[in-house]
Design a protein around this motif. Sequence first.
Motif, PDB file in Angstrom:
ATOM      1  N   LEU A  28       0.818  -1.210   0.000  1.00  0.00           N
ATOM      2  CA  LEU A  28       0.000   0.000   0.000  1.00  0.00           C
ATOM      3  C   LEU A  28       0.851   1.260   0.000  1.00  0.00           C
ATOM      4  O   LEU A  28       0.586   2.204  -0.726  1.00  0.00           O
ATOM      5  CB  LEU A  28      -0.922   0.014   1.216  1.00  0.00           C
ATOM      6  N   VAL A  29       1.876   1.285   0.830  1.00  0.00           N
ATOM      7  CA  VAL A  29       2.720   2.465   0.945  1.00  0.00           C
ATOM      8  C   VAL A  29       3.503   2.697  -0.340  1.00  0.00           C
ATOM      9  O   VAL A  29       3.669   3.824  -0.785  1.00  0.00           O
ATOM     10  CB  VAL A  29       3.660   2.351   2.164  1.00  0.00           C
ATOM     11  N   SER A  30       3.966   1.616  -0.950  1.00  0.00           N
ATOM     12  CA  SER A  30       4.780   1.780  -2.152  1.00  0.00           C
ATOM     13  C   SER A  30       3.934   1.938  -3.409  1.00  0.00           C
ATOM     14  O   SER A  30       4.432   2.341  -4.442  1.00  0.00           O
ATOM     15  CB  SER A  30       5.724   0.587  -2.323  1.00  0.00           C
ATOM     16  N   ASP A  31       2.651   1.645  -3.333  1.00  0.00           N
ATOM     17  CA  ASP A  31       1.776   1.731  -4.492  1.00  0.00           C
ATOM     18  C   ASP A  31       1.394   3.185  -4.747  1.00  0.00           C
ATOM     19  O   ASP A  31       0.787   3.832  -3.913  1.00  0.00           O
ATOM     20  CB  ASP A  31       0.517   0.892  -4.248  1.00  0.00           C
ATOM     21  N   SER A  32       1.733   3.697  -5.928  1.00  0.00           N
ATOM     22  CA  SER A  32       1.446   5.099  -6.225  1.00  0.00           C
ATOM     23  C   SER A  32      -0.053   5.377  -6.277  1.00  0.00           C
ATOM     24  O   SER A  32      -0.487   6.507  -6.114  1.00  0.00           O
ATOM     25  CB  SER A  32       2.093   5.501  -7.548  1.00  0.00           C
ATOM     26  N   LEU A  33      -0.871   4.355  -6.485  1.00  0.00           N
ATOM     27  CA  LEU A  33      -2.320   4.551  -6.536  1.00  0.00           C
ATOM     28  C   LEU A  33      -2.883   5.015  -5.198  1.00  0.00           C
ATOM     29  O   LEU A  33      -3.877   5.706  -5.132  1.00  0.00           O
ATOM     30  CB  LEU A  33      -3.025   3.269  -6.968  1.00  0.00           C
ATOM     31  N   VAL A  34      -2.242   4.602  -4.117  1.00  0.00           N
ATOM     32  CA  VAL A  34      -2.739   4.961  -2.793  1.00  0.00           C
ATOM     33  C   VAL A  34      -2.255   6.350  -2.387  1.00  0.00           C
ATOM     34  O   VAL A  34      -2.820   6.969  -1.499  1.00  0.00           O
ATOM     35  CB  VAL A  34      -2.302   3.902  -1.754  1.00  0.00           C
ATOM     36  N   ASN A  35      -1.270   6.848  -3.053  1.00  0.00           N
ATOM     37  CA  ASN A  35      -0.668   8.116  -2.654  1.00  0.00           C
ATOM     38  C   ASN A  35      -1.138   9.302  -3.489  1.00  0.00           C
ATOM     39  O   ASN A  35      -0.450  10.293  -3.599  1.00  0.00           O
ATOM     40  CB  ASN A  35       0.861   7.991  -2.717  1.00  0.00           C
ATOM     41  N   ASP A  36      -2.325   9.201  -4.083  1.00  0.00           N
ATOM     42  CA  ASP A  36      -2.885  10.356  -4.785  1.00  0.00           C
ATOM     43  C   ASP A  36      -4.355  10.498  -4.394  1.00  0.00           C
ATOM     44  O   ASP A  36      -4.875   9.760  -3.586  1.00  0.00           O
ATOM     45  CB  ASP A  36      -2.686  10.240  -6.303  1.00  0.00           C
ATOM     46  N   ASP A  37      -5.035  11.472  -5.002  1.00  0.00           N
ATOM     47  CA  ASP A  37      -6.423  11.758  -4.625  1.00  0.00           C
ATOM     48  C   ASP A  37      -7.426  10.763  -5.183  1.00  0.00           C
ATOM     49  O   ASP A  37      -8.612  10.860  -4.879  1.00  0.00           O
ATOM     50  CB  ASP A  37      -6.805  13.168  -5.079  1.00  0.00           C
ATOM     51  N   SER A  38      -6.983   9.821  -5.999  1.00  0.00           N
ATOM     52  CA  SER A  38      -7.935   8.882  -6.601  1.00  0.00           C
ATOM     53  C   SER A  38      -8.343   7.770  -5.640  1.00  0.00           C
ATOM     54  O   SER A  38      -9.286   7.038  -5.919  1.00  0.00           O
ATOM     55  CB  SER A  38      -7.348   8.275  -7.882  1.00  0.00           C
ATOM     56  N   THR A  39      -7.641   7.641  -4.515  1.00  0.00           N
ATOM     57  CA  THR A  39      -7.973   6.584  -3.564  1.00  0.00           C
ATOM     58  C   THR A  39      -7.971   7.112  -2.131  1.00  0.00           C
ATOM     59  O   THR A  39      -7.367   8.137  -1.838  1.00  0.00           O
ATOM     60  CB  THR A  39      -6.958   5.419  -3.645  1.00  0.00           C
ATOM     61  N   VAL A  40      -8.673   6.379  -1.271  1.00  0.00           N
ATOM     62  CA  VAL A  40      -8.718   6.708   0.150  1.00  0.00           C
ATOM     63  C   VAL A  40      -8.331   5.452   0.926  1.00  0.00           C
ATOM     64  O   VAL A  40      -8.973   4.411   0.793  1.00  0.00           O
ATOM     65  CB  VAL A  40     -10.134   7.166   0.581  1.00  0.00           C
ATOM     66  N   LEU A  41      -7.289   5.577   1.718  1.00  0.00           N
ATOM     67  CA  LEU A  41      -6.809   4.473   2.541  1.00  0.00           C
ATOM     68  C   LEU A  41      -7.500   4.537   3.902  1.00  0.00           C
ATOM     69  O   LEU A  41      -7.479   5.574   4.563  1.00  0.00           O
ATOM     70  CB  LEU A  41      -5.295   4.581   2.717  1.00  0.00           C
ATOM     71  N   GLU A  42      -8.138   3.436   4.313  1.00  0.00           N
ATOM     72  CA  GLU A  42      -8.855   3.402   5.582  1.00  0.00           C
ATOM     73  C   GLU A  42      -8.365   2.224   6.416  1.00  0.00           C
ATOM     74  O   GLU A  42      -8.242   1.110   5.921  1.00  0.00           O
ATOM     75  CB  GLU A  42     -10.365   3.284   5.334  1.00  0.00           C
ATOM     76  N   GLN A  43      -8.086   2.500   7.695  1.00  0.00           N
ATOM     77  CA  GLN A  43      -7.506   1.496   8.578  1.00  0.00           C
ATOM     78  C   GLN A  43      -8.579   0.790   9.397  1.00  0.00           C
ATOM     79  O   GLN A  43      -9.576   1.382   9.806  1.00  0.00           O
ATOM     80  CB  GLN A  43      -6.500   2.151   9.529  1.00  0.00           C
ATOM     81  N   TYR A  44      -8.349  -0.485   9.642  1.00  0.00           N
ATOM     82  CA  TYR A  44      -9.181  -1.299  10.525  1.00  0.00           C
ATOM     83  C   TYR A  44      -8.955  -0.824  11.958  1.00  0.00           C
ATOM     84  O   TYR A  44      -7.829  -0.600  12.380  1.00  0.00           O
ATOM     85  CB  TYR A  44      -8.777  -2.761  10.362  1.00  0.00           C
ATOM     86  N   THR A  45     -10.032  -0.640  12.714  1.00  0.00           N
ATOM     87  CA  THR A  45      -9.927  -0.139  14.085  1.00  0.00           C
ATOM     88  C   THR A  45      -9.463  -1.205  15.071  1.00  0.00           C
ATOM     89  O   THR A  45      -9.081  -0.883  16.187  1.00  0.00           O
ATOM     90  CB  THR A  45     -11.287   0.376  14.584  1.00  0.00           C
ATOM     91  N   GLY A  46      -9.528  -2.461  14.671  1.00  0.00           N
ATOM     92  CA  GLY A  46      -9.230  -3.552  15.596  1.00  0.00           C
ATOM     93  C   GLY A  46     -10.468  -4.019  16.333  1.00  0.00           C
ATOM     94  O   GLY A  46     -10.402  -4.919  17.170  1.00  0.00           O
ATOM     95  N   LEU A  47     -11.620  -3.422  16.009  1.00  0.00           N
ATOM     96  CA  LEU A  47     -12.880  -3.758  16.680  1.00  0.00           C
ATOM     97  C   LEU A  47     -13.876  -4.358  15.697  1.00  0.00           C
ATOM     98  O   LEU A  47     -13.791  -4.141  14.497  1.00  0.00           O
ATOM     99  CB  LEU A  47     -13.493  -2.495  17.297  1.00  0.00           C
ATOM    100  N   LYS A  48     -14.840  -5.078  16.245  1.00  0.00           N
ATOM    101  CA  LYS A  48     -15.925  -5.648  15.453  1.00  0.00           C
ATOM    102  C   LYS A  48     -17.245  -5.139  16.016  1.00  0.00           C
ATOM    103  O   LYS A  48     -17.340  -4.814  17.193  1.00  0.00           O
ATOM    104  CB  LYS A  48     -15.882  -7.169  15.498  1.00  0.00           C
ATOM    105  N   ASP A  49     -18.252  -5.058  15.150  1.00  0.00           N
ATOM    106  CA  ASP A  49     -19.559  -4.614  15.623  1.00  0.00           C
ATOM    107  C   ASP A  49     -20.318  -5.778  16.253  1.00  0.00           C
ATOM    108  O   ASP A  49     -19.768  -6.878  16.406  1.00  0.00           O
ATOM    109  CB  ASP A  49     -20.353  -3.944  14.499  1.00  0.00           C
ATOM    110  N   LYS A  50     -21.575  -5.577  16.606  1.00  0.00           N
ATOM    111  CA  LYS A  50     -22.362  -6.596  17.306  1.00  0.00           C
ATOM    112  C   LYS A  50     -22.554  -7.862  16.476  1.00  0.00           C
ATOM    113  O   LYS A  50     -22.831  -8.918  17.016  1.00  0.00           O
ATOM    114  CB  LYS A  50     -23.711  -6.044  17.721  1.00  0.00           C
TER     115      LYS A  50
END
Length: 147
Positions: A28-50
Amino acid sequence: MREIKFRVWDNEENNFWGEGRSLSLVSLVSDSLVNDDSTVLEQYTGLKDKNGVDIYEGDIVAEITQFDDDEPDIYEIVYNEDGHYPAFDLKGWTGEVNGISELSLTYGIEVVGNIHENADLLVDDINRMMPDDIGNDIHEFLHGGDK
């Protein structure tokens, strides 16, 4: 060991990159697709819902209400870097402690969508709070008490 996962929203294709596709942090870090405005990187919180669904930054969650006829509050999951407590939290949460922690320990939360595909869920919640709540807040500010 805690699980570190990410998902990627593609603004041009209007979808998440392939479900089930393993995305390593290095790719992800090295992929140029993630480092521009065309994509949004979202992190897992480590939690699960009900329901056991992974909760990611950018998800929209509903508070599980105590009574069936209660209207649930709707929140966006954000990474809060403000203040002295950087952590995932609920956008608009006004409680004294971390909103995800508070709701998870009381009634629970449920993922009902995400900000990319279901932003209307947040608009409905804002409309439900207006104009009375805002008008009352303004009245209190100007006149020093409830109307």
